[in-house]
Design a protein around this motif. Sequence first.
Motif, PDB file in Angstrom:
ATOM      1  N   THR A  12       0.849  -1.196   0.000  1.00 45.41           N
ATOM      2  CA  THR A  12       0.000   0.000   0.000  1.00 45.41           C
ATOM      3  C   THR A  12       0.881   1.241   0.000  1.00 45.41           C
ATOM      4  O   THR A  12       1.942   1.232   0.608  1.00 45.41           O
ATOM      5  CB  THR A  12      -0.880   0.018   1.279  1.00 45.41           C
ATOM      6  N   ILE A  13       0.441   2.268  -0.666  1.00 50.18           N
ATOM      7  CA  ILE A  13       1.090   3.570  -0.560  1.00 50.18           C
ATOM      8  C   ILE A  13       0.443   4.278   0.626  1.00 50.18           C
ATOM      9  O   ILE A  13      -0.769   4.485   0.647  1.00 50.18           O
ATOM     10  CB  ILE A  13       0.899   4.413  -1.836  1.00 50.18           C
ATOM     11  N   THR A  14       1.235   4.611   1.649  1.00 50.80           N
ATOM     12  CA  THR A  14       0.727   5.297   2.832  1.00 50.80           C
ATOM     13  C   THR A  14       1.407   6.648   2.943  1.00 50.80           C
ATOM     14  O   THR A  14       2.630   6.729   2.920  1.00 50.80           O
ATOM     15  CB  THR A  14       0.995   4.479   4.110  1.00 50.80           C
ATOM     16  N   ALA A  29      -2.008  14.504  -3.477  1.00 53.33           N
ATOM     17  CA  ALA A  29      -1.773  14.397  -4.919  1.00 53.33           C
ATOM     18  C   ALA A  29      -0.555  13.521  -5.208  1.00 53.33           C
ATOM     19  O   ALA A  29      -0.585  12.683  -6.115  1.00 53.33           O
ATOM     20  CB  ALA A  29      -1.587  15.785  -5.528  1.00 53.33           C
ATOM     21  N   LEU A  30       0.504  13.691  -4.432  1.00 57.69           N
ATOM     22  CA  LEU A  30       1.700  12.871  -4.621  1.00 57.69           C
ATOM     23  C   LEU A  30       1.391  11.400  -4.347  1.00 57.69           C
ATOM     24  O   LEU A  30       1.749  10.520  -5.139  1.00 57.69           O
ATOM     25  CB  LEU A  30       2.821  13.346  -3.702  1.00 57.69           C
ATOM     26  N   GLY A  31       0.711  11.128  -3.236  1.00 58.69           N
ATOM     27  CA  GLY A  31       0.348   9.743  -2.909  1.00 58.69           C
ATOM     28  C   GLY A  31      -0.563   9.126  -3.943  1.00 58.69           C
ATOM     29  O   GLY A  31      -0.392   7.971  -4.331  1.00 58.69           O
ATOM     30  N   LEU A  36      -1.354   5.355  -8.311  1.00 60.67           N
ATOM     31  CA  LEU A  36      -1.804   5.125  -9.677  1.00 60.67           C
ATOM     32  C   LEU A  36      -0.696   4.498 -10.523  1.00 60.67           C
ATOM     33  O   LEU A  36      -0.920   3.510 -11.223  1.00 60.67           O
ATOM     34  CB  LEU A  36      -2.253   6.449 -10.294  1.00 60.67           C
ATOM     35  N   GLN A  37       0.508   5.043 -10.437  1.00 63.26           N
ATOM     36  CA  GLN A  37       1.631   4.526 -11.216  1.00 63.26           C
ATOM     37  C   GLN A  37       1.993   3.090 -10.835  1.00 63.26           C
ATOM     38  O   GLN A  37       2.401   2.305 -11.686  1.00 63.26           O
ATOM     39  CB  GLN A  37       2.870   5.411 -11.031  1.00 63.26           C
ATOM     40  N   ASN A  38       1.856   2.771  -9.545  1.00 58.32           N
ATOM     41  CA  ASN A  38       2.245   1.453  -9.057  1.00 58.32           C
ATOM     42  C   ASN A  38       1.078   0.484  -8.917  1.00 58.32           C
ATOM     43  O   ASN A  38       1.258  -0.639  -8.459  1.00 58.32           O
ATOM     44  CB  ASN A  38       2.973   1.592  -7.720  1.00 58.32           C
ATOM     45  N   GLU A  39      -0.120   0.959  -9.282  1.00 60.07           N
ATOM     46  CA  GLU A  39      -1.341   0.153  -9.189  1.00 60.07           C
ATOM     47  C   GLU A  39      -1.523  -0.436  -7.794  1.00 60.07           C
ATOM     48  O   GLU A  39      -1.767  -1.626  -7.617  1.00 60.07           O
ATOM     49  CB  GLU A  39      -1.333  -0.943 -10.258  1.00 60.07           C
ATOM     50  N   LEU A  40      -1.386   0.445  -6.786  1.00 61.73           N
ATOM     51  CA  LEU A  40      -1.540   0.058  -5.390  1.00 61.73           C
ATOM     52  C   LEU A  40      -2.579   0.959  -4.736  1.00 61.73           C
ATOM     53  O   LEU A  40      -2.792   2.092  -5.180  1.00 61.73           O
ATOM     54  CB  LEU A  40      -0.211   0.209  -4.640  1.00 61.73           C
ATOM     55  N   PRO A  41      -3.209   0.476  -3.675  1.00 59.84           N
ATOM     56  CA  PRO A  41      -4.161   1.334  -2.967  1.00 59.84           C
ATOM     57  C   PRO A  41      -3.443   2.441  -2.195  1.00 59.84           C
ATOM     58  O   PRO A  41      -2.294   2.283  -1.783  1.00 59.84           O
ATOM     59  CB  PRO A  41      -4.877   0.370  -2.011  1.00 59.84           C
ATOM     60  N   LEU A  42      -4.127   3.555  -2.011  1.00 57.47           N
ATOM     61  CA  LEU A  42      -3.601   4.688  -1.253  1.00 57.47           C
ATOM     62  C   LEU A  42      -4.326   4.763   0.083  1.00 57.47           C
ATOM     63  O   LEU A  42      -5.555   4.679   0.141  1.00 57.47           O
ATOM     64  CB  LEU A  42      -3.821   5.998  -2.020  1.00 57.47           C
ATOM     65  N   LYS A  43      -3.545   4.929   1.150  1.00 58.49           N
ATOM     66  CA  LYS A  43      -4.112   5.174   2.473  1.00 58.49           C
ATOM     67  C   LYS A  43      -3.430   6.406   3.038  1.00 58.49           C
ATOM     68  O   LYS A  43      -2.235   6.617   2.838  1.00 58.49           O
ATOM     69  CB  LYS A  43      -3.896   3.981   3.403  1.00 58.49           C
ATOM     70  N   LEU A  44      -4.208   7.217   3.739  1.00 60.13           N
ATOM     71  CA  LEU A  44      -3.671   8.419   4.348  1.00 60.13           C
ATOM     72  C   LEU A  44      -3.605   8.255   5.855  1.00 60.13           C
ATOM     73  O   LEU A  44      -4.571   7.839   6.490  1.00 60.13           O
ATOM     74  CB  LEU A  44      -4.542   9.630   4.000  1.00 60.13           C
ATOM     75  N   ASP A  45      -2.450   8.572   6.409  1.00 59.74           N
ATOM     76  CA  ASP A  45      -2.258   8.568   7.857  1.00 59.74           C
ATOM     77  C   ASP A  45      -2.602   9.965   8.366  1.00 59.74           C
ATOM     78  O   ASP A  45      -1.861  10.917   8.141  1.00 59.74           O
ATOM     79  CB  ASP A  45      -0.814   8.199   8.182  1.00 59.74           C
ATOM     80  N   CYS A  46      -3.717  10.072   9.038  1.00 58.76           N
ATOM     81  CA  CYS A  46      -4.193  11.365   9.548  1.00 58.76           C
ATOM     82  C   CYS A  46      -3.924  11.503  11.046  1.00 58.76           C
ATOM     83  O   CYS A  46      -4.442  12.416  11.686  1.00 58.76           O
ATOM     84  CB  CYS A  46      -5.687  11.505   9.281  1.00 58.76           C
ATOM     85  N   SER A  47      -3.114  10.615  11.611  1.00 57.44           N
ATOM     86  CA  SER A  47      -2.930  10.573  13.062  1.00 57.44           C
ATOM     87  C   SER A  47      -2.363  11.872  13.628  1.00 57.44           C
ATOM     88  O   SER A  47      -2.748  12.287  14.712  1.00 57.44           O
ATOM     89  CB  SER A  47      -2.048   9.398  13.462  1.00 57.44           C
ATOM     90  N   ARG A  48      -1.478  12.528  12.898  1.00 57.10           N
ATOM     91  CA  ARG A  48      -0.915  13.787  13.404  1.00 57.10           C
ATOM     92  C   ARG A  48      -1.930  14.922  13.331  1.00 57.10           C
ATOM     93  O   ARG A  48      -1.757  15.945  13.972  1.00 57.10           O
ATOM     94  CB  ARG A  48       0.336  14.166  12.636  1.00 57.10           C
ATOM     95  N   LEU A  49      -2.970  14.732  12.556  1.00 54.61           N
ATOM     96  CA  LEU A  49      -3.997  15.767  12.433  1.00 54.61           C
ATOM     97  C   LEU A  49      -5.220  15.462  13.288  1.00 54.61           C
ATOM     98  O   LEU A  49      -6.100  16.297  13.434  1.00 54.61           O
ATOM     99  CB  LEU A  49      -4.423  15.911  10.967  1.00 54.61           C
ATOM    100  N   ARG A  50      -5.277  14.267  13.844  1.00 53.09           N
ATOM    101  CA  ARG A  50      -6.422  13.867  14.662  1.00 53.09           C
ATOM    102  C   ARG A  50      -6.056  13.745  16.139  1.00 53.09           C
ATOM    103  O   ARG A  50      -6.793  13.175  16.912  1.00 53.09           O
ATOM    104  CB  ARG A  50      -6.989  12.542  14.164  1.00 53.09           C
ATOM    105  N   GLY A  51      -4.876  14.236  16.497  1.00 51.94           N
ATOM    106  CA  GLY A  51      -4.515  14.276  17.908  1.00 51.94           C
ATOM    107  C   GLY A  51      -3.762  13.068  18.419  1.00 51.94           C
ATOM    108  O   GLY A  51      -3.258  13.086  19.521  1.00 51.94           O
ATOM    109  N   ARG A  52      -3.645  11.983  17.628  1.00 55.63           N
ATOM    110  CA  ARG A  52      -2.958  10.791  18.123  1.00 55.63           C
ATOM    111  C   ARG A  52      -1.444  10.944  18.094  1.00 55.63           C
ATOM    112  O   ARG A  52      -0.743  10.258  18.792  1.00 55.63           O
ATOM    113  CB  ARG A  52      -3.362   9.566  17.299  1.00 55.63           C
TER     114      ARG A  52
END
Length: 90
Positions: A12-14, A29-31, A36-52
């Motif tokens: 996965t691209i994280t 956009a970069l992720g 897309l180029q690597n045909e892998l799913p994208l996941k976003l780590d929002c932990s620094r923005l959600r207080g964790r």
Amino acid sequence: MGIEPEDFVTPTITVMLKGGLGNQMFQYALGAELALQNELPLKLDCSRLRGRGRLSQGTVRDLALHELCVDFEESTPEDLGYLGARYYNS
């Protein structure tokens, strides 16, 4: 005592989101392009923005991509645990 399917991690691209809306848009956009180029799913780590994982210094930022109706899959704590401590030191 063989290898079970759950022992494998799906590639996965994280992307860890940091900063304000402009930075979040660029990081997304970069992720998305890498996924897309690597045909892998994208996941976003929002932990620094959600207080964790907020930093003690600097301006506190909130997740802003949802304001643009961007559809994305957020990383789970299990996803991030697999990446290890080295991931959080970047």
